[in-house]
Design an enzyme around this catalytic site. Structure first.
Site, short mmCIF file in Angstrom:
data_model
loop_
_atom_site.label_atom_id
_atom_site.label_comp_id
_atom_site.label_asym_id
_atom_site.label_seq_id
_atom_site.Cartn_x
_atom_site.Cartn_y
_atom_site.Cartn_z
N ASP A 106 0.81 -1.22 0.04
CA ASP A 106 -0.05 -0.07 0.05
C ASP A 106 0.93 1.17 0.10
O ASP A 106 0.26 2.40 0.19
CB ASP A 106 -0.96 0.12 1.04
N LYS A 156 6.08 9.15 16.77
CA LYS A 156 5.25 10.11 15.72
C LYS A 156 4.65 11.38 16.50
O LYS A 156 4.87 11.23 17.75
CB LYS A 156 3.96 9.22 15.40
N ASP A 212 1.97 6.85 0.75
CA ASP A 212 1.15 5.49 1.54
C ASP A 212 -0.14 5.88 1.33
O ASP A 212 -0.68 6.95 1.78
CB ASP A 212 1.83 5.81 2.91
#
Length: 229
Positions: A106, A156, A212
């Site tokens: 993906d 993140k 992505d």
């Protein structure tokens, strides 16, 4: 060159726009996204690809069959979810002396695969990681590089430009064999991140396209990007 393409995800975050399909089969510019990924591997001269599949794997096999543009395709089917590491170990069951490219079905990453393999072999590396620089690394988590090797990963959510893990790896057979067979195992969370200081993955930087399609906004952006291609 040989590759494992991880194509077994459920794609739950895309269900609102792509119901009831494996995420790599989501249509992008009139074709399954996985076709764009495989085109890049064909053009790079890959000789063998194993598709690591699970959810709705019949849809992938029925569409692509045993070969794509002359590139032989094998299928490694997870009958229960094994995580990224478990999927890699299952797909790499056949003996191999050469390293495996591992990439996500993906994610599209534009890079020079042969140059990445040359870097891996010249350095005698156990693992090589493709990295790209993005304007905001907060969604992905940045990587820190010292002397050409990834030394740590940032969490993140920290906004700002930076280098990120582009999700394409070269793994020596010795690294693959450290993944427990037949068990649920996360390659990122249980191997790559906790052992980054020991593994010292070589960093192969690419300035090519990275996208992505895992969330609806980026899936929509991919439609325009690939129409232009």
């Amino acid at each position: 060159m040989q590759a494992i393409v991880l194509a077994g995800g459920l794609g739950t975050r895309l269900r609102s726009v792509v119901p009831d399909l494996p995420k790599p089969m989501a249509p992008v510019a009139g074709r399954p996204f996985l076709a764009w990924v495989l085109d890049a591997l064909v053009d790079a001269g890959f000789e063998r690809v194993v598709l690591a599949v699970g959810y709705r794997h019949e849809a992938i096999r029925d569409h692509f069959g045993a070969a794509y543009r002359g590139l032989p395709l094998a299928y490694s089917v997870e009958h229960r979810p094994l995580g990224t590491g478990g999927a890699i170990r299952l797909a790499a069951q056949s003996p191999a002396r050469d390293p495996w490219f591992v990439l996500n079905g993906d994610t599209f990453v534009e890079l020079d695969h042969r140059a990445m393999l040359d870097l891996h072999r010249r350095g005698g590396e156990r693992m090589t990681l493709a990295v790209c620089r993005v304007p905001d690394a907060g969604r992905y988590g940045a990587v820190e590089i010292e002397a050409g090797h990834v030394c740590r990963f940032r969490e993140k959510g920290i906004a700002g430009p930076g280098a990120i893990n582009a999700g394409t790896y070269l793994l020596s057979p010795q690294v693959v064999e450290t993944i427990p067979a037949g068990e649920v195992f996360s390659f990122e969370q249980q191997l790559l991140m906790p052992r980054v200081g020991e593994l010292r993955p070589a960093a192969f930087e690419t300035a090519g396209l990275f996208i992505d399609i895992g969330v609806p906004d980026d899936y929509a952006r991919a439609q325009q990007l690939f129409v232009e291609r």
